[in-house]
Design an enzyme around this catalytic site. Structure first.
Site, PDB file in Angstrom:
ATOM      1  N   HIS A 153      30.594 -22.400 -41.815  1.00 43.71           N
ATOM      2  CA  HIS A 153      30.933 -21.448 -42.886  1.00 43.71           C
ATOM      3  C   HIS A 153      29.692 -21.024 -43.681  1.00 43.71           C
ATOM      4  O   HIS A 153      29.314 -19.876 -43.633  1.00 43.71           O
ATOM      5  CB  HIS A 153      32.024 -21.977 -43.839  1.00 43.71           C
ATOM      6  CG  HIS A 153      33.265 -22.423 -43.139  1.00 43.71           C
ATOM      7  ND1 HIS A 153      33.973 -21.592 -42.299  1.00 43.71           N
ATOM      8  CD2 HIS A 153      33.920 -23.615 -43.116  1.00 43.71           C
ATOM      9  CE1 HIS A 153      35.019 -22.253 -41.807  1.00 43.71           C
ATOM     10  NE2 HIS A 153      35.006 -23.485 -42.277  1.00 43.71           N
ATOM     11  N   ASP A 155      37.881 -22.127 -35.269  1.00 42.35           N
ATOM     12  CA  ASP A 155      38.277 -22.926 -36.427  1.00 42.35           C
ATOM     13  C   ASP A 155      39.772 -23.249 -36.442  1.00 42.35           C
ATOM     14  O   ASP A 155      40.233 -24.083 -35.688  1.00 42.35           O
ATOM     15  CB  ASP A 155      37.809 -22.213 -37.706  1.00 42.35           C
ATOM     16  CG  ASP A 155      37.835 -23.124 -38.930  1.00 42.35           C
ATOM     17  OD1 ASP A 155      38.240 -24.279 -38.803  1.00 42.35           O
ATOM     18  OD2 ASP A 155      37.440 -22.666 -40.026  1.00 42.35           O
TER      19      ASP A 155
END
Ligand SMILES: [Zn+2]
Length: 455
Positions: free
Chosen positions: A271, A322
């Site tokens: 991220h 993810d």
């Protein structure tokens, strides 16, 4: 025995080439790559060939949560309430469920252009938070899912100890995640023994995040992992995480991480959304890979990565599925670029004078960063590397009149899904004619698991 294939065009390490002969050895590695070849004695491939994309960040079990967290309930709707839904869901999962869910997801990833998945593996224990009789049971479930689907796997045992920067204990669903550095290193040993020298299996280690791993445990985990293993960590995903980190340590998360461990090519920072100017510069120059998951980050309302500064500073990046609300590598890169355009009010953000094709630059960057973060010899069609590749359907309208990077631009920014016809992992065809051969059986097992879990 060596198998020989011939592609009308292929993306090679030094650019696109026509009439490419690819030879693949019995061990699944590429033996030879020869452009300008007549293709004598070769199997003719149906269209352009690309190296398969590594998915550098995945939590397979979350695939089964699709549709469970899009409904407004009383109170705020945030990342943190999504996380509560996730904890409630996983309270019911057993290893056989995880194997069925992972197999379904990995088929979808293969059909979406991914040939390696890096599993950030933090669901370790039984429903009461106790280790299974075999503490690697959940790791075997993930591996079993990968075997059923035929995808290559890098497994990252995750260290997870605390529920916040204040060191509070884990509670509820989080207790299934608890693993200290010694436990994670033990898991690495067990899994490493089974993986052996299988070239389509690799390992790494992942401290979950700064909020879940205190400094001493972080140091112990990093010290204990063999220097060849990639290290992954979630960092700076949420504004509240930045605030909590500042309150507890007087440093922002990425700066704090750099203070504690130093950043290098070993690291993948997942991220890395909320960075100040200094942190963006630090990350770009560190050699670490930014692990970007645009569809999940959009779904969770995380925010946008500082892509222009990162690319400007020579930063490395890769893409991950993810939470698996998206399983299409091309769509992931499209959203990465489109998020930037929508907020900066300009076009072609990822393109540069040296690499003017937006799609070409993004695909190549994500191949290189994904290969680095997966710790496997992949990401390029070159001798000695794994034969992990995608064959596009040359008869698809998206091919019409296009070659080279223009084709990549159309695949990423054109209409519809990229027409992936065949997928090869380690020299074996795992998708043919657009369909995975075990799709029906794997889908039936997935449906019966979901029927039970959601009953
Ligand atoms: Zn994650």
């Amino acid at each position: 025995m060596t198998a020989a294939y011939h592609a009308p065009q292929a993306l090679l390490p030094d650019g696109w080439a026509r009439d490419v002969r690819l030879e693949v050895g019995a061990d699944g590695s590429i033996v030879a790559v020869r452009p300008g070849d007549a293709g004598e004695g070769c199997e003719r491939l149906a269209g352009a060939v690309l190296p398969g994309m590594p998915d550098l960040h995945c939590h397979a079990f979350q695939r089964a949560m699709a549709g469970l967290a899009q409904r407004l309930e009383p109170g705020e709707a945030s990342f943190w309430t999504w996380r509560e839904t996730m904890y409630r869901f996983l309270e019911r999962l057993e290893p056989e469920d995880v194997a069925a869910i992972a197999a379904q997801l990995y088929v979808e990833l293969l059909e979406g252009g991914y040939t390696t998945v890096v599993e950030f593996h933090y669901l370790h224990h039984d429903r009461d938070g106790r280790p299974y009789a075999d503490p690697a049971s959940m790791a075997w479930a993930v591996d079993e899912g990968a075997r059923r689907a035929g995808i290559a796997l890098t497994l990252l045992p995750v260290v997870y100890l605390t529920g916040g920067f204040d060191g509070r204990a884990l509670e509820g669903g989080q207790r299934r995640f608890r693993l200290d550095p010694a436990g994670a290193l033990d898991l690495l040993d067990r899994v490493g023994e089974r993986f052996g020298d299988d070239p389509d299996r690799a390992l790494g280690l992942a401290p979950h995040s700064l909020r879940a791993v205190p400094p001493a445990a972080l140091a112990e985990a990093v010290r204990g992992a063999a220097p060849s293993l990639p290290l992954h960590i979630h960092v700076a995903e949420q504004v509240r995480e930045v605030r909590d980190c500042l309150e507890a340590t007087a440093r922002r998360p990425l700066a704090r991480l750099a203070d504690l461990v130093g950043l290098s090519e070993r690291w993948c920072l997942v991220h890395a959304t909320h960075l100040d100017d200094d942190e963006a510069l630090l990350l770009a120059g560190s050699g670490a890979v930014a692990g970007l998951c645009p569809t999940t980050e959009a779904d969770l309302g995380d925010g946008l990565f500082r892509l222009p500064e990162h690319l400007e500073g020579g930063g490395r990046l890769g893409i991950g599925s993810d939470s698996n609300v998206g399983t299409d590598a091309f769509a992931e890169l499209r959203l990465l670029e489109y998020g930037q355009r929508l907020t900066s009010l300009r076009r072609l953000v990822a393109a540069s004078a040296a690499e003017p094709s937006t799609g070409g630059r993004l695909w190549r960057a994500a191949l290189a960063g994904g290969a680095q973060a997966s710790g496997r010899p992949i990401g390029r069609l070159a001798p000695g590397l794994r034969a992990d590749l995608l064959v596009l359907d040359g008869a698809s309208p998206i091919h019409a009149g296009l070659a080279g990077d223009r084709l990549l631009d159309a695949l990423i920014f054109g209409p519809g899904r990229a027409p992936i016809r065949d997928v090869m992992v380690g020299g074996r065809w795992v998708v043919r004619d657009g369909l995975h051969p075990r799709r029906a059986a794997i889908g039936a097992a997935y449906r019966s698991v979901l029927a039970r879990l959601l009953a």
